[in-house]
Design a protein around this motif. Structure first.
Motif, PDB file in Angstrom:
ATOM      1  N   UNK A 116      42.446 -27.878 -41.390  1.00  0.00           N
ATOM      2  CA  UNK A 116      41.846 -29.106 -40.844  1.00  0.00           C
ATOM      3  C   UNK A 116      40.528 -28.891 -40.131  1.00  0.00           C
ATOM      4  N   UNK A 117      40.174 -27.620 -39.866  1.00  0.00           N
ATOM      5  CA  UNK A 117      38.961 -27.371 -39.101  1.00  0.00           C
ATOM      6  C   UNK A 117      37.689 -27.769 -39.851  1.00  0.00           C
ATOM      7  N   UNK A 118      37.657 -27.494 -41.156  1.00  0.00           N
ATOM      8  CA  UNK A 118      36.430 -27.822 -41.889  1.00  0.00           C
ATOM      9  C   UNK A 118      36.245 -29.340 -41.960  1.00  0.00           C
ATOM     10  N   UNK A 119      37.362 -30.072 -41.921  1.00  0.00           N
ATOM     11  CA  UNK A 119      37.256 -31.538 -41.897  1.00  0.00           C
ATOM     12  C   UNK A 119      36.655 -31.994 -40.562  1.00  0.00           C
ATOM     13  N   UNK A 120      37.117 -31.365 -39.485  1.00  0.00           N
ATOM     14  CA  UNK A 120      36.589 -31.703 -38.159  1.00  0.00           C
ATOM     15  C   UNK A 120      35.113 -31.305 -38.061  1.00  0.00           C
ATOM     16  N   UNK A 121      34.764 -30.188 -38.691  1.00  0.00           N
ATOM     17  CA  UNK A 121      33.363 -29.747 -38.685  1.00  0.00           C
ATOM     18  C   UNK A 121      32.473 -30.772 -39.390  1.00  0.00           C
ATOM     19  N   UNK A 122      33.048 -31.447 -40.393  1.00  0.00           N
ATOM     20  CA  UNK A 122      32.273 -32.417 -41.168  1.00  0.00           C
ATOM     21  C   UNK A 122      32.189 -33.773 -40.471  1.00  0.00           C
ATOM     22  N   UNK A 124      46.951 -30.956 -22.918  1.00  0.00           N
ATOM     23  CA  UNK A 124      45.857 -31.231 -21.992  1.00  0.00           C
ATOM     24  C   UNK A 124      44.706 -31.878 -22.731  1.00  0.00           C
ATOM     25  N   UNK A 125      43.529 -31.933 -22.104  1.00  0.00           N
ATOM     26  CA  UNK A 125      42.391 -32.604 -22.728  1.00  0.00           C
ATOM     27  C   UNK A 125      42.021 -32.048 -24.103  1.00  0.00           C
ATOM     28  N   UNK A 126      41.997 -30.728 -24.261  1.00  0.00           N
ATOM     29  CA  UNK A 126      41.627 -30.196 -25.574  1.00  0.00           C
ATOM     30  C   UNK A 126      42.687 -30.546 -26.606  1.00  0.00           C
ATOM     31  N   UNK A 127      43.950 -30.533 -26.201  1.00  0.00           N
ATOM     32  CA  UNK A 127      45.011 -30.923 -27.129  1.00  0.00           C
ATOM     33  C   UNK A 127      44.878 -32.373 -27.547  1.00  0.00           C
ATOM     34  N   UNK A 128      44.450 -33.212 -26.589  1.00  0.00           N
ATOM     35  CA  UNK A 128      44.337 -34.644 -26.867  1.00  0.00           C
ATOM     36  C   UNK A 128      43.171 -34.948 -27.805  1.00  0.00           C
ATOM     37  N   UNK A 129      42.120 -34.140 -27.787  1.00  0.00           N
ATOM     38  CA  UNK A 129      41.017 -34.402 -28.715  1.00  0.00           C
ATOM     39  C   UNK A 129      41.168 -33.618 -30.028  1.00  0.00           C
ATOM     40  N   UNK A 130      41.972 -32.546 -30.008  1.00  0.00           N
ATOM     41  CA  UNK A 130      42.242 -31.843 -31.268  1.00  0.00           C
ATOM     42  C   UNK A 130      43.294 -32.573 -32.094  1.00  0.00           C
ATOM     43  N   UNK A 131      44.206 -33.271 -31.414  1.00  0.00           N
ATOM     44  CA  UNK A 131      45.326 -33.890 -32.138  1.00  0.00           C
ATOM     45  C   UNK A 131      44.850 -34.899 -33.185  1.00  0.00           C
ATOM     46  N   UNK A 132      44.027 -35.890 -32.815  1.00  0.00           N
ATOM     47  CA  UNK A 132      43.572 -36.796 -33.875  1.00  0.00           C
ATOM     48  C   UNK A 132      42.676 -36.076 -34.884  1.00  0.00           C
ATOM     49  N   UNK A 133      41.955 -35.040 -34.430  1.00  0.00           N
ATOM     50  CA  UNK A 133      41.076 -34.306 -35.333  1.00  0.00           C
ATOM     51  C   UNK A 133      41.841 -33.469 -36.352  1.00  0.00           C
ATOM     52  N   UNK A 134      42.896 -32.790 -35.918  1.00  0.00           N
ATOM     53  CA  UNK A 134      43.608 -31.886 -36.823  1.00  0.00           C
ATOM     54  C   UNK A 134      44.882 -32.500 -37.408  1.00  0.00           C
ATOM     55  N   UNK A 135      45.552 -33.352 -36.637  1.00  0.00           N
ATOM     56  CA  UNK A 135      46.805 -33.943 -37.137  1.00  0.00           C
ATOM     57  C   UNK A 135      46.568 -35.288 -37.801  1.00  0.00           C
ATOM     58  N   UNK A 136      45.395 -35.862 -37.573  1.00  0.00           N
ATOM     59  CA  UNK A 136      45.103 -37.195 -38.104  1.00  0.00           C
ATOM     60  C   UNK A 136      45.215 -38.241 -37.010  1.00  0.00           C
ATOM     61  N   UNK A 137      44.434 -39.275 -37.178  1.00  0.00           N
ATOM     62  CA  UNK A 137      44.358 -40.338 -36.175  1.00  0.00           C
ATOM     63  C   UNK A 137      45.721 -41.002 -35.947  1.00  0.00           C
ATOM     64  N   UNK A 138      46.444 -41.262 -37.030  1.00  0.00           N
ATOM     65  CA  UNK A 138      47.711 -41.996 -36.904  1.00  0.00           C
ATOM     66  C   UNK A 138      48.694 -41.255 -36.019  1.00  0.00           C
ATOM     67  N   UNK A 139      48.703 -39.940 -36.130  1.00  0.00           N
ATOM     68  CA  UNK A 139      49.664 -39.177 -35.341  1.00  0.00           C
ATOM     69  C   UNK A 139      49.113 -38.875 -33.945  1.00  0.00           C
ATOM     70  N   UNK A 140      47.823 -38.650 -33.859  1.00  0.00           N
ATOM     71  CA  UNK A 140      47.287 -38.102 -32.620  1.00  0.00           C
ATOM     72  C   UNK A 140      46.643 -39.091 -31.661  1.00  0.00           C
ATOM     73  N   UNK A 141      46.425 -40.340 -32.075  1.00  0.00           N
ATOM     74  CA  UNK A 141      45.606 -41.226 -31.248  1.00  0.00           C
ATOM     75  C   UNK A 141      46.182 -41.473 -29.863  1.00  0.00           C
TER      76      UNK A 141
END
Ligand code: SF4
Lengths: 261, 192, 451
Positions: free
Chosen positions: C294-300, C337-354
């Motif tokens: 999922x990282x390359x998707x977040x990079x894009x 924490x904060x990094x988990x909260x911004x990585x979650x929608x980025x790596x797990x997808x918005x539906x799961x992490x928002x």
């Protein structure tokens, strides 16, 4: 319509009377709803600084609730409407650090680079910071002598406006002792919609702050949101604490001067 | 890298703003790295000795070693710095003895080279490290610059005894690595 | 596909109601670490160091393809085998095939959040491989069958009494044994595991692209020992974890250490540049698995890509007053924490992490702590915006904001409404959300109270 008129006695001789300076006092939704006295108190303090104060009836909300909850377009619309409604002031002053931060710090990035509202935004100040650093207001010496006070700054006032020290400065100038608070820098847990979306965590955060309080006569804050959170929690727990808007305590101090005259 | 992944990353990366490589971050200047090293090491929980000469170092060593039954010694340590103790495999030895390649004053760090053998640096409960004064540098970037041309399989940076605060937040020493680290400054050695 | 969002609120409320001791342990640990971080920042020019690190990491992200290729070549030239894995499954499969090909039966591990992210342990165990976590906190968590509650201190939530009971049951230590006695028991037990291990699996704090060097920072020595005794070392590394030059580690690792624990440098740093070769000890093989997942998707995603600058120091967790009440478990995945909260929608997808982006007051304490200046509160706001655009919001929030905006556009009605609300809210509040939710544990101010 609210005018928050003060019918204050004329105390302007204490300060350089400057009728050419017009201050736009913007109440902010929370104070307007729950703490109108704090707005009247703010007005008295501003008038004591010698300026003309007006509250435009068109001002409503700074837009922060919409902006921080994922609706930046609505936030920008409300913020710009407020700035337009306040533009006549030489300064725009809010008895709320959070709203002041919204208008002064968070709004400009939402505007066009050449927007004239950027200049209006630059005139925005949080009340106590304005009193302390812009008009150099000082409360009467010894008016709060012997009082032991704890100060809470809202997080946006602390970080975005670097307001720490202003309230403390005025209280100490009035002879009060400002006490150390181990968790002074910690968020009270208000956070607007956070307080109702995650009430359990929000309350736990307020408890942490309250449990770390030193023995004191009064807690003051220049932020109505934090005031509502800390006072609401303290009252529910029956802690018997006095928690007030900073303007209200300073107005009480100012009263001593007025009584002398 | 698969062509697909490389292409995906390339397309994403070009869209990002590139601030360029930053110039080095400012660092305090230490006038006396040697003293600083000792102070920092002690703060980290290590022990620090600075014998005035080789004879004093030897005398200190003999007295120190008397408290141990067995040792394992790195092959880089010259005979003059080995105590008269029975040797044992690193898994069993009570004392490990090694010679640091470099030391970093700012963090109280000893840099150990895997070519001297890693087990003696890690398995015994006590580790004695000799360091030559000439091999003390002020800060970590300077150390890395000196190390870069000649990297072994592994460099170990040791800044004090093994520690953990995972048990109820209480610090305990010697969790996996040595619980006692003694660093002794020595004059330049003859090449082996 | 119907994806359930992470329900932080319910899990947090339950934890607060049922486990006040966890809240106490987490608060104590994070406040202490936050103090240490402040001290750690105080004796350097922390503003300049953070500018430096922020710029370095962003430069790497903007040239990630270049540095990955360079690192890949340099690692291979050092005799380190390099693998690429698209996702969690591919990473686990790569590790498993290494195990099968090389007859690996016993694996020891150093603490790695990436390994939690890809759920490597269950995959290895399902294949009949014995897996032992060797970081003391991680070992405790493994014994207890739990998950780490913090990216740096997996057992920060564990009161000492629980560790004592656990060790008494599993390692036979006396009841109420001192921490030093518990540590000694763990040392003895884990030492056997180290000496019997076929493979050591670690993460990496960074990889230097120029020299092909794997950097690992720790305090206990378990990583140094495991990468010495096992015959195979496998490092699973996120594709973003590169630095251009070995010398960059000279500032990045001290900054990471200061941010994480206030130390000037982690107690042990391993710089691994190859298998043992002709040296007397060390692994015969070293492998690096670069993991995308999922990282390359977040990079894009340029507005969110700076999330990948993270060096996993945990400072934002320690600084976060929300995290401090609950620890990491209610976030329900590897990062919290904060990094988990911004990585979650980025790596797990918005539906799961928002939902995790809601778990913040946007107080900005994380922004002030982050050593690489990731604009965490800005990213939280960004994900809130994207969630709102996708129609994902707390119940009633979108209509409430619309109604509020309509009112705010009409000053006269607005002022009337505030007056009515202020006067009567305390009386009708219990009946209408969101006031009813405010009244959970708090009172409303009485407007006529003159103060
Ligand atoms: S976001 Fe920043 S503070 Fe948080 S873990 Fe990553 S580097 Fe550390």
């Amino acid at each position: 319509m609210h005018s928050y008129s003060t019918r204050a006695p004329d105390i302007r001789h204490r300060y350089a009377y400057n009728p050419s300076m017009r201050i736009c006092l913007v109440p902010g939704c929370l104070a307007e709803t729950f703490y109108p006295q704090a707005i009247r108190d703010s007005r008295i303090l501003l008038e004591a600084s010698g300026a003309e104060v007006f509250v435009p009836p068109q001002v409503t909300c700074c837009g922060q609730p919409a902006w921080s909850n994922g609706h930046p377009a609505v936030g920008r619309e409300l913020a710009t409407a407020l700035l337009d409604a306040s533009a006549a002031g030489d300064y725009i002053v809010l008895p709320s650090g959070s709203c002041a931060a919204m208008l002064r710090v968070f709004t400009p990035p939402l505007l066009e680079t050449d927007s004239p509202r950027r200049q209006i935004s630059a005139k925005v100040h949080e009340l106590i910071e304005f009193l302390d650093t812009i008009v150099h207001y000082r409360p009467p010496t010894n008016s709060l002598a012997g009082r032991r006070i704890v100060v809470h700054h809202g997080c946006h006032a602390r970080r975005e406006l670097a307001a720490v020290g202003t309230v403390e400065h005025l209280l100490e100038a009035a002879g009060a002792t400002v006490l150390d608070w181990k968790l002074a820098a910690e968020c009270c847990g208000f956070g607007g919609s956070f307080a109702v979306n995650l009430p359990e965590v929000s309350v736990a955060m307020a408890d942490r702050k309250l449990d770390a309080l030193p023995q004191c006569d009064c807690v003051v804050t220049p932020d109505p949101g934090c005031l509502m959170q800390l006072a609401g929690r303290a009252e529910r727990r029956g802690l018997g604490l006095t928690i007030r808007h900073a303007a209200s305590l300073l107005r009480e101090a100012e009263q001593m001067r007025q009584n002398e005259h | 890298m698969t062509g697909d992944l490389r292409e995906r990353i390339r397309r994403a990366a070009v869209e990002l703003e590139d601030p360029g490589l930053p110039p080095p971050a400012p660092r305090p200047v230490y006038t006396d790295p040697l003293t600083r090293l000792g102070e920092r090491l002690v703060t980290n929980g290590g022990e620090w000795h600075r014998p005035p000469d080789q004879a004093a170092a030897r005398a200190w060593l003999d007295e120190f070693a008397a408290g141990f039954a067995s040792m394992t010694v790195s092959k880089n340590v010259p005979a003059s710095l080995r105590p008269a103790l029975a040797t044992a495999p690193p898994e069993q030895a009570e004392l490990g003895i090694g010679l640091a390649r470099l030391a970093v004053a700012e963090s109280g760090t000893l840099i150990l080279d895997s070519r001297e053998g890693r087990k003696s640096q890690l398995l015994p409960p006590t580790h004695l490290i000799w360091i030559e004064a000439a091999n003390i540098v002020a800060d970590l970037p300077a150390a890395l610059e000196r190390l870069a041309p000649d990297l072994p399989a592994a460099l170990g940076f040791h800044s004090g005894p093994s520690r953990s605060a995972d048990l109820g937040g209480i610090t305990v020493l010697g969790v996996h690595g040595p619980g006692r680290v003694i660093v002794v400054l020595i004059a330049p050695l003859e090449p082996l | 596909m119907n994806i359930e969002p992470i329900d932080y609120r319910t899990a947090a409320a339950r934890l607060l109601a049922e486990r006040p001791d966890i809240r106490e342990a987490i608060t104590r640990a994070t406040l202490a670490k936050e103090d240490r971080r402040r001290e750690g920042y105080a004796d350097i020019d922390s503003e300049a160091w953070r500018d430096w690190a922020s710029r370095l990491r962003r430069h790497v992200l903007a040239n990630l393809d270049y540095y990955l290729e360079q690192a890949g070549r340099a690692l291979e030239a050092n005799g380190i085998r390099v693998h690429w894995a698209e996702d969690a499954q591919a990473t686990c499969a790569t590790v498993l095939s290494l195990c099968h090909e090389r007859g690996v039966r016993r694996v020891v591990k150093g603490k790695s959040m990436l390994s939690e992210e890809i759920e490597l342990n269950p995959a290895l165990e399902a294949a009949g491989i014995e897996v032992t976590e060797t970081d003391l906190g991680e070992y405790l968590i493994q014994l207890a069958g739990e998950r780490p509650s913090h990216i740096i201190g997996p057992a920060y939530h564990k009161p000492l009494s629980e560790s004592q009971a656990l060790f008494a049951e599993r390692l036979g230590t006396p009841a109420g044994a001192e921490p030093s006695a518990l540590a000694a028991a763990a040392r003895k037990h884990l030492r056997q595991r180290f000496l019997a291990a076929d493979m050591m699996i670690t993460g990496a704090n960074a990889i230097a692209a120029d020299t092909g060097t794997i950097a690992l920072v720790e305090n206990e020595g378990n990583i140094r020992i495991g990468t010495t005794t096992a015959r195979i070392h496998v490092a699973c590394v996120g594709i973003e974890k590169l630095v251009p030059r070995l010398t960059d580690l000279g500032t990045l690792l001290p900054l990471l250490s200061r941010a994480a624990t206030g130390q000037r440098l982690g107690n042990y740093v391993s710089l691994i540049s190859g298998p043992r070769g002709a040296e007397p000890e060390g692994p015969d093989e070293v492998h690096v698995i670069f993991v995308d997942n999922g990282r390359s998707r977040l990079l894009a995603d340029p507005p969110a890509a700076s999330t990948l600058a993270c060096i996993r120091c945990g400072a934002c967790l320690n600084a976060c007053p929300v995290f401090r009440q609950t620890g990491g478990h209610p976030y329900q995945w590897a990062y919290s924490g904060p990094i988990g909260a911004v990585l979650a929608p980025g790596l797990l997808g918005l539906e799961r992490g928002w939902t995790l982006a809601q778990a913040s007051t946007l107080c900005g304490a994380c922004d002030a702590a982050c050593p690489v200046r990731i604009p965490l509160s800005g990213l939280l706001r960004l994900w809130r915006e994207r969630a709102a655009q996708a129609g994902l919001e707390a119940p009633g929030e979108a209509p409430a904001i619309r109604a509020y905006a309509r009112l705010a556009r009409r000053p006269h009605r607005f002022h009337m409404a505030t007056r009515l609300l202020g006067r009567f809210a305390p009386w009708f509040g219990p009946l209408v959300p969101p006031l009813s939710r405010w009244l959970r544990g708090r009172t409303l101010p009485l407007r006529n109270r003159n103060r």
